[in-house]
Structure formats: C-alpha cells, structure tokens
Motif scaffolding. Structure first.
Motif, PDB file in Angstrom:
ATOM      1  N   ALA A 209     -26.079  21.449  -4.956  1.00 31.02           N
ATOM      2  CA  ALA A 209     -25.647  22.690  -4.317  1.00 31.02           C
ATOM      3  C   ALA A 209     -26.808  23.416  -3.638  1.00 31.02           C
ATOM      4  N   MET A 210     -27.999  23.304  -4.229  1.00 33.04           N
ATOM      5  CA  MET A 210     -29.161  23.989  -3.673  1.00 33.04           C
ATOM      6  C   MET A 210     -29.721  23.293  -2.437  1.00 33.04           C
ATOM      7  N   THR A 211     -29.667  21.957  -2.418  1.00 33.17           N
ATOM      8  CA  THR A 211     -30.438  21.194  -1.441  1.00 33.17           C
ATOM      9  C   THR A 211     -29.615  20.484  -0.378  1.00 33.17           C
ATOM     10  N   GLY A 212     -28.301  20.393  -0.566  1.00 35.91           N
ATOM     11  CA  GLY A 212     -27.503  19.673   0.412  1.00 35.91           C
ATOM     12  C   GLY A 212     -27.385  18.192   0.137  1.00 35.91           C
ATOM     13  N   MET A 213     -27.657  17.785  -1.102  1.00 31.89           N
ATOM     14  CA  MET A 213     -27.447  16.385  -1.479  1.00 31.89           C
ATOM     15  C   MET A 213     -25.979  16.024  -1.309  1.00 31.89           C
ATOM     16  N   MET A 257     -35.199  11.470  -2.954  1.00 34.25           N
ATOM     17  CA  MET A 257     -35.314  10.038  -3.253  1.00 34.25           C
ATOM     18  C   MET A 257     -33.979   9.308  -3.130  1.00 34.25           C
ATOM     19  N   GLY A 258     -32.866  10.043  -3.049  1.00 27.53           N
ATOM     20  CA  GLY A 258     -31.552   9.427  -2.961  1.00 27.53           C
ATOM     21  C   GLY A 258     -31.015   9.426  -1.541  1.00 27.53           C
ATOM     22  N   PRO A 259     -29.701   9.278  -1.380  1.00 29.31           N
ATOM     23  CA  PRO A 259     -29.102   9.211  -0.041  1.00 29.31           C
ATOM     24  C   PRO A 259     -29.414  10.404   0.851  1.00 29.31           C
ATOM     25  N   ALA A 260     -29.680  11.559   0.250  1.00 30.77           N
ATOM     26  CA  ALA A 260     -30.016  12.730   1.066  1.00 30.77           C
ATOM     27  C   ALA A 260     -31.242  12.482   1.927  1.00 30.77           C
ATOM     28  N   GLY A 261     -32.126  11.601   1.457  1.00 31.47           N
ATOM     29  CA  GLY A 261     -33.330  11.305   2.210  1.00 31.47           C
ATOM     30  C   GLY A 261     -33.078  10.662   3.555  1.00 31.47           C
TER      31      GLY A 261
END
Length: 299
Positions: A209-213, A257-261
């Motif tokens: 929620a904070m980062t847009g993951m 490190m995950g798909p958000a990257g």
C-alpha cells in the motif's frame, strides 16, 4: 566451481550429454575456469563469475530481473529476513532426496539464498547433494555462483525444455519463480518431489500500500492447481508467516526486489517511504506446496 561434475546435463543444441572438460585445452578461457561440452562439439565456457550461459537461438521473451533488483534481493535476503521460509523449503526437500547421487534442481534460483540453506541442511544431516540452479538473469547468477560455488549455475529460460535428462532429479524447488509442470515432471525421478512457494493473500500488504507493489492476483491458487493437476498430485500444503520490522532501506529493497522493480524506479519507492516511521512493519505470507509426480506406475 562445482564440486560435482557428474550431473545429468543436456546440450541445448543437440540434447547430447554435457560434461565438464578442460577449458584450457582450446586456449579460449583463463586458467581455473571450466567448460561444458558434448560429444558433438558444442561447448559453453564458464563466465568469469562462475556460471554458464546455455541460452541459444533467438533468446527469450521473459523479462529478467535487473542488476538493481538483484542487488536489492541480495541485500534483503542477506539479512536473513526470510530465513524461516528457506528452512521450511529445506525441511520439505531433504527427506525426499536419495542417499546416493542425489540431485536437486532450483528453478529460478535467483541469488541462491534458498538453495544455500538447503545444501547446508542436507550436509548437516550427512546427505550430500549435487545441485543445479537455473535463472534467466545473469545478474542473479553472478551472485548465486558466488554463494553456491559447489552448484552448477545456468542461465536458462524455464519455458524451454530443461537441459536435464529424464528422471534425473530428486527434487525441484520453485520459490517465487515461473513453473513449467511438464518439464518438472519429466526430469523428476518417480520418487521425486516438486516444492513450490507462492505468496498468499495479504502478503506484504502494508508495504504494498505504501510503495505501489503489485497486489496478489485473484484466483492464483486455482490457476496453480489447474496447471499442476495434469502432471502432479498435491501431497502437502503449509503456510509460513513471517512478521517483519524493517528499516526504510530494507523496506525499499523488499519492494524493489520483486515484480514492482520492473515498473517502478527504486528512487520512487524510497521517496514513498521517506516519511514512514521506523520500523516499517508488515507480514510476509507464504504457501509451501509439495507435489508428487502423477501416475508414476504408468509413466
């Protein structure tokens, strides 16, 4: 370099057996390096960092993790935040491996942290195992080859036929990585097991929620069961929950490190976290699934 050079590897060009050979025989590589070669003359030199790139042809459409994403994952996992998950994977795998000439395939090995714990656990129980780590990211394999020098670390696309012989592997581990059920079933021995780890609903919800993951896709469990059902039977399922209390840099690494990257810059994530009080709290929620090959007697 790998301590075991007797592995069921196949040439990606001709499907002949790949064996280790003296890399200096042709004078093309530096002293101390190795080469994988088949009897048809196809050969693959080790990269300076110790991994082998077996990809041939037009390449892959799969998007590999970037150097920045890999660095974030290496930093985060290096602080042992997911150690409990790695131990759960090892506990599921080690009892399944054979006592002699055991082989484990870590498909989507990433930085190699989960495989490292598995190898250490097997060794502590007096059950030596040879390992193959596959990943599409050369940046990840540079890290994995250093962390697991006794394993054979290969750049490979899991959607292509795996460069391993039929019924040659005791266990396949897939932690947050793509899955190719027909190929996993092909390379597994009849007594082998496939161990898959996926995130559950609510995984890292606070940081997401904070980062847009990216959120966990709805119906993911149903699609996984359908994909596995033709080749595997589910033997066991367990949940692993890990409360996390992180610094802001650690939280940024976790998000990046995950798909958000693949769709966010790390600086964007850092900016979204800069006003958050420390520790940044969230909970990792995993599901660990153990599958056995279907219809072994008829195979």
């Amino acid at each position: 370099m790998p301590t075991s050079t007797d592995l069921p590897l196949l040439c990606p060009v001709c499907s002949g057996q790949l064996v280790f050979s003296d890399a200096n025989a042709g004078g093309s590589t530096a002293p101390g390096q190795h080469r994988l070669a088949c009897t048809s003359g196809h050969s693959f030199d080790a990269a300076r960092q110790g991994y082998f790139n077996l990809l041939v042809g037009k390449g892959t459409a799969f998007e590999a993790d970037t150097a920045g994403m890999v660095e974030a994952r290496f930093n985060f996992l290096g602080h042992a935040h997911y150690r409990r998950l790695a131990e759960a994977v090892a506990a599921a795998v080690v009892p399944c491996i054979s006592e002699e000439r055991a082989v484990v395939l870590d498909s989507g090995t990433g930085t190699g942290h989960y495989l490292r714990v598995l190898l250490d656990t097997a060794a502590a129980q007096g059950r030596p195992v040879s390992a193959v780590g596959l990943d599409i990211s050369k940046f990840a394999l540079r890290r994995a080859a250093r962390l697991n020098p006794e394993a054979v670390n290969l750049v490979w696309d899991v959607w292509q036929p795996l460069p391993l012989a039929n019924r040659s592997v005791d266990a396949v581990t897939v932690v947050f990585a793509p899955r190719n059920p027909p190929e996993f079933a092909r390379v597994l021995r009849p007594t082998g097991r496939l161990v898959v780890v996926t995130p559950r609903d609510g995984h890292l919800a606070e940081i997401a929620a904070m980062t847009g993951m990216l959120a966990i896709e709805e119906g993911k469990d149903v699609r996984l069961a359908a994909a596995m059902g033709r080749h595997f039977d589910l033997e066991a399922s367990s949940d692993v929950d890990i409360p996390l209390a992180l610094t802001r840099p650690e939280a940024a690494d976790l998000a990046f490190m995950g798909p958000a990257g693949h769709h966010l810059e790390r600086r964007e994530i850092v900016e979204r976290l800069e006003d958050r009080a420390e520790p940044v709290r969230t909970e990792a929620k995993f599901r660990l699934l153990v599958f056995r090959p279907k219809n072994v007697a008829a195979a």
